[in-house]
Design a protein around this motif. Structure first.
Motif, PDB file in Angstrom:
ATOM      1  N   PHE A  27       0.917  -1.346  -0.003  1.00  0.00           N
ATOM      2  CA  PHE A  27      -0.099  -0.071  -0.115  1.00  0.00           C
ATOM      3  C   PHE A  27       1.028   1.341   0.007  1.00  0.00           C
ATOM      4  N   SER A  49       1.562  -5.148   2.867  1.00  0.00           N
ATOM      5  CA  SER A  49       0.486  -5.561   3.218  1.00  0.00           C
ATOM      6  C   SER A  49      -0.008  -6.873   3.263  1.00  0.00           C
ATOM      7  N   ILE A  93      -8.710  -6.261   6.642  1.00  0.00           N
ATOM      8  CA  ILE A  93      -7.546  -6.005   7.494  1.00  0.00           C
ATOM      9  C   ILE A  93      -7.634  -6.542   8.828  1.00  0.00           C
ATOM     10  N   LEU A 112      -1.672  -0.292   8.149  1.00  0.00           N
ATOM     11  CA  LEU A 112      -2.471  -0.309   6.921  1.00  0.00           C
ATOM     12  C   LEU A 112      -3.786   0.171   7.379  1.00  0.00           C
TER      13      LEU A 112
END
Length: 184
Positions: A27, A49, A93, A112
């Motif tokens: 990311f 990520s 996530i 993230l």
């Protein structure tokens, strides 16, 4: 007269590559100017990520393009052309908490989620899906797809009592590159 085509023997193909653990996801909080040629330095400086995203519920893909149905008088009926691109993206996530103070997020582990937690947060997800494993660093010549995203409001899983703690972040894709190549 019949013409017989030349028959060429098939060449041996290399072995197929098992797809598991071959996707690297990075990311970038700052959107690069050229999506089709992001530098290795920028990619390796991004938020790694791959271990922050759950396989289930995470999606980055191009979907069917819109079609243009405007045939000319001279074209056969039903002639179509590809129009605008369409995309689909959702980030599921994992959350990471400070072991010494479990009421606070871990700054590094939760980076993230922190980058996307506020509705309207932007950035670029860059996905490498090749024969390299997820933990191999970016290198010049690596193929990738890039998705410029803005986050929507996040939500908890349907059953937050099962599995690891996660947050599902719907993503709106405003631009993408299907055939990017990392540069030196």
């Amino acid at each position: 007269m019949t013409v017989t085509p030349e028959i060429t023997p098939l060449t041996a193909l290399p072995p197929k590559t098992f797809g598991d653990q071959r996707m690297k996801v990075t990311f970038l909080p700052v959107i690069p100017e050229d999506l089709d040629s992001i530098s290795v330095a920028v990619l390796n400086a991004g938020i790694e990520s791959s271990c922050r995203l759950a396989k289930d519920g995470t999606t980055f893909r191009f979907t069917a393009s819109e079609t243009i149905n405007e045939a000319a008088i001279c074209e056969p009926a039903g002639a179509q052309a590809a129009g605008r691109d369409n995309y689909e993206a959702t980030a599921n996530i994992f959350r990471f908490w400070d072991p010494t103070n479990p009421g606070n997020a871990d700054a590094e582990g939760d980076a993230l989620f922190s980058a996307l937690r506020v509705k309207g947060s932007t950035g670029v997800f860059v996905i490498r899906y090749t024969g390299k494993k997820w933990d191999a660093p970016w290198a010049a010549g690596d193929e990738y797809q890039a998705f410029v995203v803005a986050s929507d409001n996040w939500s908890m899983p349907d059953n937050p009592h099962e599995g690891y703690m996660k947050a599902t972040v719907p993503l709106m894709v405003s631009n993408a590159e299907a055939n990017g190549v990392a540069t030196a």
